[in-house]
Design a protein around this motif. Sequence first.
Motif, PDB file in Angstrom:
ATOM      1  N   GLU A  88     -27.266 -47.768  46.275  1.00 34.63           N
ATOM      2  CA  GLU A  88     -28.067 -48.993  46.397  1.00 34.63           C
ATOM      3  C   GLU A  88     -29.313 -48.735  47.243  1.00 34.63           C
ATOM      4  O   GLU A  88     -30.376 -49.308  46.983  1.00 34.63           O
ATOM      5  CB  GLU A  88     -27.230 -50.117  47.017  1.00 34.63           C
ATOM      6  CG  GLU A  88     -26.390 -50.894  46.009  1.00 34.63           C
ATOM      7  CD  GLU A  88     -25.265 -50.067  45.434  1.00 34.63           C
ATOM      8  OE1 GLU A  88     -24.530 -49.445  46.219  1.00 34.63           O
ATOM      9  OE2 GLU A  88     -25.117 -50.023  44.196  1.00 34.63           O
ATOM     10  N   GLN A  89     -29.195 -47.878  48.259  1.00 29.80           N
ATOM     11  CA  GLN A  89     -30.368 -47.538  49.064  1.00 29.80           C
ATOM     12  C   GLN A  89     -31.446 -46.884  48.202  1.00 29.80           C
ATOM     13  O   GLN A  89     -32.630 -47.145  48.375  1.00 29.80           O
ATOM     14  CB  GLN A  89     -29.958 -46.617  50.214  1.00 29.80           C
ATOM     15  CG  GLN A  89     -29.116 -47.299  51.278  1.00 29.80           C
ATOM     16  CD  GLN A  89     -28.598 -46.337  52.329  1.00 29.80           C
ATOM     17  OE1 GLN A  89     -28.953 -45.161  52.326  1.00 29.80           O
ATOM     18  NE2 GLN A  89     -27.748 -46.818  53.217  1.00 29.80           N
ATOM     19  N   GLU A  90     -31.018 -46.026  47.267  1.00 34.44           N
ATOM     20  CA  GLU A  90     -31.971 -45.432  46.327  1.00 34.44           C
ATOM     21  C   GLU A  90     -32.682 -46.514  45.529  1.00 34.44           C
ATOM     22  O   GLU A  90     -33.903 -46.479  45.351  1.00 34.44           O
ATOM     23  CB  GLU A  90     -31.248 -44.497  45.356  1.00 34.44           C
ATOM     24  CG  GLU A  90     -31.148 -43.073  45.779  1.00 34.44           C
ATOM     25  CD  GLU A  90     -30.545 -42.206  44.697  1.00 34.44           C
ATOM     26  OE1 GLU A  90     -30.929 -41.031  44.615  1.00 34.44           O
ATOM     27  OE2 GLU A  90     -29.683 -42.690  43.925  1.00 34.44           O
ATOM     28  N   ILE A  91     -31.911 -47.452  45.024  1.00 31.83           N
ATOM     29  CA  ILE A  91     -32.478 -48.501  44.170  1.00 31.83           C
ATOM     30  C   ILE A  91     -33.481 -49.346  44.952  1.00 31.83           C
ATOM     31  O   ILE A  91     -34.605 -49.594  44.479  1.00 31.83           O
ATOM     32  CB  ILE A  91     -31.351 -49.378  43.593  1.00 31.83           C
ATOM     33  CG1 ILE A  91     -30.539 -48.571  42.564  1.00 31.83           C
ATOM     34  CG2 ILE A  91     -31.923 -50.640  42.945  1.00 31.83           C
ATOM     35  CD1 ILE A  91     -29.306 -49.288  42.064  1.00 31.83           C
ATOM     36  N   TYR A  92     -33.115 -49.792  46.153  1.00 32.60           N
ATOM     37  CA  TYR A  92     -34.014 -50.648  46.916  1.00 32.60           C
ATOM     38  C   TYR A  92     -35.249 -49.877  47.394  1.00 32.60           C
ATOM     39  O   TYR A  92     -36.344 -50.438  47.487  1.00 32.60           O
ATOM     40  CB  TYR A  92     -33.274 -51.284  48.094  1.00 32.60           C
ATOM     41  CG  TYR A  92     -32.204 -52.257  47.642  1.00 32.60           C
ATOM     42  CD1 TYR A  92     -32.515 -53.291  46.770  1.00 32.60           C
ATOM     43  CD2 TYR A  92     -30.883 -52.124  48.061  1.00 32.60           C
ATOM     44  CE1 TYR A  92     -31.540 -54.174  46.329  1.00 32.60           C
ATOM     45  CE2 TYR A  92     -29.909 -53.013  47.631  1.00 32.60           C
ATOM     46  CZ  TYR A  92     -30.240 -54.029  46.759  1.00 32.60           C
ATOM     47  OH  TYR A  92     -29.276 -54.891  46.320  1.00 32.60           O
ATOM     48  N   THR A  93     -35.080 -48.596  47.666  1.00 31.75           N
ATOM     49  CA  THR A  93     -36.232 -47.780  48.055  1.00 31.75           C
ATOM     50  C   THR A  93     -37.179 -47.612  46.878  1.00 31.75           C
ATOM     51  O   THR A  93     -38.409 -47.677  47.034  1.00 31.75           O
ATOM     52  CB  THR A  93     -35.774 -46.409  48.569  1.00 31.75           C
ATOM     53  OG1 THR A  93     -34.875 -46.600  49.660  1.00 31.75           O
ATOM     54  CG2 THR A  93     -36.951 -45.586  49.058  1.00 31.75           C
ATOM     55  N   ALA A  94     -36.634 -47.404  45.684  1.00 35.36           N
ATOM     56  CA  ALA A  94     -37.468 -47.308  44.485  1.00 35.36           C
ATOM     57  C   ALA A  94     -38.225 -48.614  44.251  1.00 35.36           C
ATOM     58  O   ALA A  94     -39.418 -48.615  43.926  1.00 35.36           O
ATOM     59  CB  ALA A  94     -36.603 -46.968  43.273  1.00 35.36           C
ATOM     60  N   MET A  95     -37.551 -49.735  44.441  1.00 32.57           N
ATOM     61  CA  MET A  95     -38.211 -51.026  44.273  1.00 32.57           C
ATOM     62  C   MET A  95     -39.320 -51.201  45.299  1.00 32.57           C
ATOM     63  O   MET A  95     -40.402 -51.714  44.981  1.00 32.57           O
ATOM     64  CB  MET A  95     -37.185 -52.150  44.369  1.00 32.57           C
ATOM     65  CG  MET A  95     -36.217 -52.195  43.188  1.00 32.57           C
ATOM     66  SD  MET A  95     -34.853 -53.344  43.451  1.00 32.57           S
ATOM     67  CE  MET A  95     -35.746 -54.865  43.711  1.00 32.57           C
ATOM     68  N   ALA A  96     -39.063 -50.784  46.547  1.00 30.03           N
ATOM     69  CA  ALA A  96     -40.094 -50.887  47.580  1.00 30.03           C
ATOM     70  C   ALA A  96     -41.316 -50.058  47.212  1.00 30.03           C
ATOM     71  O   ALA A  96     -42.462 -50.469  47.446  1.00 30.03           O
ATOM     72  CB  ALA A  96     -39.529 -50.448  48.928  1.00 30.03           C
ATOM     73  N   ALA A  97     -41.094 -48.880  46.632  1.00 25.90           N
ATOM     74  CA  ALA A  97     -42.212 -48.049  46.194  1.00 25.90           C
ATOM     75  C   ALA A  97     -43.029 -48.756  45.125  1.00 25.90           C
ATOM     76  O   ALA A  97     -44.272 -48.697  45.129  1.00 25.90           O
ATOM     77  CB  ALA A  97     -41.691 -46.711  45.680  1.00 25.90           C
ATOM     78  N   ASN A  98     -42.370 -49.441  44.212  1.00 21.79           N
ATOM     79  CA  ASN A  98     -43.103 -50.176  43.168  1.00 21.79           C
ATOM     80  C   ASN A  98     -43.835 -51.389  43.725  1.00 21.79           C
ATOM     81  O   ASN A  98     -44.907 -51.752  43.246  1.00 21.79           O
ATOM     82  CB  ASN A  98     -42.138 -50.595  42.053  1.00 21.79           C
ATOM     83  CG  ASN A  98     -41.741 -49.435  41.158  1.00 21.79           C
ATOM     84  OD1 ASN A  98     -42.540 -48.539  40.891  1.00 21.79           O
ATOM     85  ND2 ASN A  98     -40.503 -49.448  40.690  1.00 21.79           N
ATOM     86  N   VAL A  99     -43.256 -52.028  44.739  1.00 17.69           N
ATOM     87  CA  VAL A  99     -43.955 -53.153  45.377  1.00 17.69           C
ATOM     88  C   VAL A  99     -45.271 -52.682  45.981  1.00 17.69           C
ATOM     89  O   VAL A  99     -46.278 -53.392  45.955  1.00 17.69           O
ATOM     90  CB  VAL A  99     -43.052 -53.805  46.451  1.00 17.69           C
ATOM     91  CG1 VAL A  99     -43.831 -54.831  47.266  1.00 17.69           C
ATOM     92  CG2 VAL A  99     -41.843 -54.464  45.795  1.00 17.69           C
ATOM     93  N   ARG A 100     -45.288 -51.463  46.497  1.00 18.33           N
ATOM     94  CA  ARG A 100     -46.510 -50.911  47.096  1.00 18.33           C
ATOM     95  C   ARG A 100     -47.552 -50.523  46.052  1.00 18.33           C
ATOM     96  O   ARG A 100     -48.718 -50.316  46.400  1.00 18.33           O
ATOM     97  CB  ARG A 100     -46.161 -49.679  47.922  1.00 18.33           C
ATOM     98  CG  ARG A 100     -45.626 -49.955  49.300  1.00 18.33           C
ATOM     99  CD  ARG A 100     -45.426 -48.670  50.071  1.00 18.33           C
ATOM    100  NE  ARG A 100     -46.662 -47.891  50.169  1.00 18.33           N
ATOM    101  CZ  ARG A 100     -46.734 -46.674  50.690  1.00 18.33           C
ATOM    102  NH1 ARG A 100     -45.639 -46.084  51.130  1.00 18.33           N
ATOM    103  NH2 ARG A 100     -47.870 -46.035  50.760  1.00 18.33           N
TER     104      ARG A 100
END
Length: 405
Positions: free
Chosen positions: A84-96
């Motif tokens: 899940e940490q991978e998933i949320y980190t990937a989402m954070a990268a896309n938000v940026r």
Amino acid sequence: MGFDVGKLAAATARQCQERCAASPQCVFFTFLLDGTCFLKSSDNGARSAAGSVSGPKHCPQVQPQFSVPLLVTVYHKAVTSPREQEIYTAMAANVRNPWISEVHVLFEPAIPTVSCDGLLHKLLMETRFGMACLSNALLQKVKCINVNQQPTTGDMISYANQHFTYSPAFLLSHADVVFDASLGRVDPAVLRQGNGFLLSVRSPRARGAYQETMNGEFAEPNERCSLGFAGFSWDAYMLAAPVQGALQLDFFMNRLGSENKAAWQLWKVGGLQMWNPCLHLHAYHWHGTPRPSGPLLSVAGPGIANVFPCWDCPGVTPETAKADLCSQGHRMQITSQVLIEQLAVKDMHMLCCMTPQACDASITNVGHPGWRDYLCRLPEDRNCVIYGGRREVNPAVDTMEVGFR
């Protein structure tokens, strides 16, 4: 390590960055989770370290010519695991990503009473990406929608048709797919002219954002943008809303064969010619944690395959001009029908080899992964395939039956 110009206390990585911004000597910062903030004049020799967050004095500001919304779905467990940490980190990268205007998340919590309001923002901010460069303003890009059960591919297309008609295009992907500035190579107008993009994923770049944020290199190769898996596997789409046709998409995106069936529906029912511009439009798969054990569930029905990466893709500016490929090697025209069939590509037209002799020898070694799975991407690449890759879906050779009935 090194290049320190100051050592302060800070409550958060954001506060550490603000103190770096206030210092004329500071160019980069490193924040330790114990509250120590190091101000640095350079990031030379930087390496990933557990318990720390680093970043520039100011997060980069880019004003793209266009931006598009991204739609993903997330199943949230009560306890956040490394996956899940991978998933949320990937989402954070896309938000940026400035080329992504909004990130819409269809949020399915393990506990039905849990609301995604505030929770998703908290989860994103707790990632290393979030601590370094996510502001409250950027978090306004995130639109969280609670759902009671896992959305089907059809549910996601219906959501896009209802909410994204204002945009020139939209992205639909798994939540662990990360996009970059290569979105700027697309002329989205082409997606309203009977075309659709599907994107085979690539492995994260070495010493790149995955290593920086997940505190380690990507261990499992996951290159699908190739002559091997690419024609049969993709994890993201770029389309224009509304998507037309009575599409039969009552299956989940994470089922075996679902991408083939979805692409068939978009092509046969939706009337879209499907292209795979993954060589120029990058989609990185941030899935380095162990995969779950157990049988793979699949879908049944007609699908399409052989949608290999196109070099001359409609509406996409190539990363490198095809004429510049193999600038340091030897080109060999492919005339052997056996070789073409073994490589499973009908309109590939050249090999790039170290020497003419190496090209001759390669014909007897065509099964080697270097030929099947490696496409020429840069002028200096050799021992690779120069692939034309602009071909409309051919129902005679590109349809397949997927899954089990």
